[in-house]
Design a protein around this motif. Structure first.
Motif, mmCIF file in Angstrom:
data_model
loop_
_atom_site.group_PDB
_atom_site.id
_atom_site.type_symbol
_atom_site.label_atom_id
_atom_site.label_comp_id
_atom_site.label_asym_id
_atom_site.label_seq_id
_atom_site.Cartn_x
_atom_site.Cartn_y
_atom_site.Cartn_z
ATOM 1 N N ASN A 105 0.852 -1.196 0.000
ATOM 2 C CA ASN A 105 0.000 0.000 0.000
ATOM 3 C C ASN A 105 0.886 1.244 0.000
ATOM 4 O O ASN A 105 1.743 1.402 0.868
ATOM 5 C CB ASN A 105 -0.892 -0.042 1.265
ATOM 6 C CG ASN A 105 -1.840 1.140 1.389
ATOM 7 O OD1 ASN A 105 -2.183 1.532 2.512
ATOM 8 N ND2 ASN A 105 -2.290 1.703 0.293
ATOM 9 N N ILE A 106 0.691 2.090 -0.999
ATOM 10 C CA ILE A 106 1.393 3.375 -1.032
ATOM 11 C C ILE A 106 0.326 4.457 -0.983
ATOM 12 O O ILE A 106 -0.569 4.499 -1.834
ATOM 13 C CB ILE A 106 2.277 3.514 -2.302
ATOM 14 C CG1 ILE A 106 3.279 2.353 -2.350
ATOM 15 C CG2 ILE A 106 3.008 4.865 -2.305
ATOM 16 C CD1 ILE A 106 4.241 2.393 -3.537
ATOM 17 N N ASP A 107 0.402 5.320 0.039
ATOM 18 C CA ASP A 107 -0.716 6.240 0.272
ATOM 19 C C ASP A 107 -0.275 7.422 1.129
ATOM 20 O O ASP A 107 0.755 7.376 1.807
ATOM 21 C CB ASP A 107 -1.851 5.480 0.978
ATOM 22 C CG ASP A 107 -3.076 6.338 1.191
ATOM 23 O OD1 ASP A 107 -3.403 7.138 0.301
ATOM 24 O OD2 ASP A 107 -3.691 6.239 2.267
ATOM 25 N N HIS A 108 -1.098 8.480 1.120
ATOM 26 C CA HIS A 108 -0.771 9.678 1.901
ATOM 27 C C HIS A 108 -1.959 10.205 2.697
ATOM 28 O O HIS A 108 -1.973 11.383 3.073
ATOM 29 C CB HIS A 108 -0.227 10.774 0.960
ATOM 30 C CG HIS A 108 -1.267 11.277 -0.002
ATOM 31 N ND1 HIS A 108 -1.626 12.593 -0.075
ATOM 32 C CD2 HIS A 108 -2.038 10.628 -0.903
ATOM 33 C CE1 HIS A 108 -2.564 12.741 -1.004
ATOM 34 N NE2 HIS A 108 -2.820 11.557 -1.516
ATOM 35 N N HIS A 109 -2.957 9.349 2.933
ATOM 36 C CA HIS A 109 -4.122 9.803 3.706
ATOM 37 C C HIS A 109 -3.834 9.750 5.207
ATOM 38 O O HIS A 109 -3.263 8.780 5.682
ATOM 39 C CB HIS A 109 -5.341 8.935 3.398
ATOM 40 C CG HIS A 109 -5.887 9.165 2.024
ATOM 41 N ND1 HIS A 109 -5.450 8.454 0.932
ATOM 42 C CD2 HIS A 109 -6.784 10.056 1.562
ATOM 43 C CE1 HIS A 109 -6.083 8.896 -0.143
ATOM 44 N NE2 HIS A 109 -6.894 9.865 0.209
ATOM 45 N N VAL A 110 -4.293 10.791 5.930
ATOM 46 C CA VAL A 110 -4.101 10.774 7.386
ATOM 47 C C VAL A 110 -4.859 9.627 8.019
ATOM 48 O O VAL A 110 -4.449 9.086 9.047
ATOM 49 C CB VAL A 110 -4.585 12.075 8.091
ATOM 50 C CG1 VAL A 110 -3.472 13.061 8.220
ATOM 51 C CG2 VAL A 110 -5.793 12.690 7.441
ATOM 52 N N SER A 111 -5.979 9.257 7.392
ATOM 53 C CA SER A 111 -6.853 8.258 8.010
ATOM 54 C C SER A 111 -6.505 6.835 7.587
ATOM 55 O O SER A 111 -7.323 5.945 7.720
ATOM 56 C CB SER A 111 -8.301 8.565 7.628
ATOM 57 O OG SER A 111 -8.398 8.787 6.237
ATOM 58 N N ASN A 112 -5.282 6.606 7.066
ATOM 59 C CA ASN A 112 -4.950 5.245 6.612
ATOM 60 C C ASN A 112 -4.982 4.243 7.770
ATOM 61 O O ASN A 112 -4.358 4.452 8.806
ATOM 62 C CB ASN A 112 -3.562 5.235 5.955
ATOM 63 C CG ASN A 112 -3.289 3.928 5.239
ATOM 64 O OD1 ASN A 112 -3.213 2.874 5.870
ATOM 65 N ND2 ASN A 112 -3.172 3.970 3.936
ATOM 66 N N GLY A 113 -5.748 3.168 7.560
ATOM 67 C CA GLY A 113 -5.955 2.187 8.619
ATOM 68 C C GLY A 113 -4.831 1.160 8.748
ATOM 69 O O GLY A 113 -4.867 0.302 9.625
ATOM 70 N N GLY A 114 -3.815 1.229 7.895
ATOM 71 C CA GLY A 114 -2.701 0.275 7.966
ATOM 72 C C GLY A 114 -3.144 -1.135 7.648
ATOM 73 O O GLY A 114 -2.844 -2.077 8.374
ATOM 74 N N PHE A 115 -3.875 -1.282 6.540
ATOM 75 C CA PHE A 115 -4.493 -2.582 6.252
ATOM 76 C C PHE A 115 -3.529 -3.592 5.663
ATOM 77 O O PHE A 115 -3.869 -4.743 5.504
ATOM 78 C CB PHE A 115 -5.710 -2.419 5.333
ATOM 79 C CG PHE A 115 -5.374 -1.885 3.962
ATOM 80 C CD1 PHE A 115 -5.021 -2.755 2.949
ATOM 81 C CD2 PHE A 115 -5.419 -0.520 3.706
ATOM 82 C CE1 PHE A 115 -4.709 -2.269 1.681
ATOM 83 C CE2 PHE A 115 -5.105 -0.036 2.439
ATOM 84 C CZ PHE A 115 -4.748 -0.911 1.430
#
Ligand code: 5GP
Ligand code: MN
Length: 320
Positions: A105-115
């Motif tokens: 997972n490559i992402d920049h959202h503050v709300s990333n759930g770490g899935f």
């Protein structure tokens, strides 16, 4: 984390790349840049998206190869899930994508759930495109013109044309480097922002009368109903960006677009100025996003949804 991802790329041969439903420039630019990068390394790569590529992104090199039906899963060793804070943001095939042996997972959202286990998540990055840019640099790979145009598009669109609060040094340095690597800012802006079909302006005409200003001028909103879409002969994607209009009014701090879906529910897009946190508002409805740009879905009567949104905005304002 760059190291783990780089190792993962080195060790495997067949890759799937995917992103969230309702595609935007960051999702598509990141996917396609990664696609070109992996192909350059001799890998087998497919891009799957649930939704159609919006017309204004069809200029991106490689977009014609994106598939909307998930291919048989057996060959895939690794799935890259880009710009998604949750696995289910992929859409209806999220559970099947989750079966691929290695997820990144490559992402920049503050709300990333770490899935997933292998993840590169940096809420300080302007965009997923900026993170792919860093990955290319980390791996010491050549930035081709195709990759540069895709990544520039990703950064440009997620910063709202280098205007939002996420327009920091990293985004601007990456953009400058991408121009050096062959990205064409004017050509990209023209394709993204100045290639609307006339029907979009017809839809805007139908939607403008719904403008409402609440909370003493601090909250502005527009509503796109199914009827407005039908009357204008428009698609939901033609309303993309309408949420920026109420925000362009002096004094408006929070802007909302209420878009009625075909099932009668609503998709909300929220935008804010300065440090007003709309991610918290979206989260109150089970959605998420960033401080200045967030989204969620809501069921029920529009008037009731609006009331709940105003309540959540008041709560968010009192916390910040
Ligand atoms: P947009 O309003 O352009 O659809 O979305 C703005 C931001 O909010 C994007 O960064 C997007 O990822 C996020 N977002 C939009 N809808 C949802 C949603 O339903 N759930 C979550 N978690 N994030 C969303
Ligand atoms: Mn993004």
């Amino acid at each position: 984390m760059f190291r783990r991802i780089s190792d993962m790329i080195g060790r495997h041969r067949v890759f799937l790349i995917t992103s969230h439903e309702r595609l935007d420039g960051d999702a598509l630019g990141s996917e396609l840049a990664l696609f070109h990068m992996l192909r350059g390394l001799g890998k087998e790569v497919a891009i799957y998206n649930q939704d159609r590529t919006p017309e204004n992104y069809l200029f991106l090199p490689g977009s014609d190869g994106i598939v909307r039906e998930l291919p048989p899963l057996e060959p895939f060793e690794v799935a890259f899930i880009l710009d998604c804070s949750e696995l289910d943001r992929i859409g209806k095939e999220s559970a099947r994508v989750g079966l691929i042996p290695n997820l990144v997972n490559i992402d920049h959202h503050v709300s990333n759930g770490g899935f997933c286990d292998v993840r590169l998540i940096d809420p300080q990055a302007s965009s997923t495109g900026e993170l792919i840019f860093q990955l290319v640099r980390y791996m010491g790979l050549t930035m081709t013109g195709e990759m540069a145009n895709c990544l520039y598009t990703a950064i440009l669109t997620d910063t709202g044309g280098f205007r939002y609060g996420n327009t920091r040094r990293g985004a601007l340095l990456a953009a400058a480097d991408l121009v050096a690597g062959g990205a064409h800012p004017q050509w990209i802006s023209e394709n993204v922002y100045e290639a609307d079909p006339p029907v979009r302006i017809g839809l805007l005409a139908a939607v403008l009368p719904t403008l409402t200003i609440d909370e003493g001028g601090r909250v502005g909103s527009l509503t796109v109903t199914q009827k407005a879409l039908a009357d204008a002969g428009a698609l939901p994607e033609h309303a993309e960006g309408f949420v920026d209009l109420p925000r362009s009014i002096r004094g408006v701090e929070v802007s909302i677009l209420y878009a009625e879906m075909s099932d009668g529910s609503f998709k909300l897009s929220l935008r804010s100025k300065r440090n007003f946190n709309v991610e918290r508002v979206a989260r109150a409805f089970g959605g998420g996003g960033h401080i200045n740009a967030a989204g969620c879905r809501a069921d029920g009567e529009l008037s009731e949804i609006r009331r709940r949104v105003i309540e959540a905005i008041r709560a968010s304002a009192s916390e910040s």
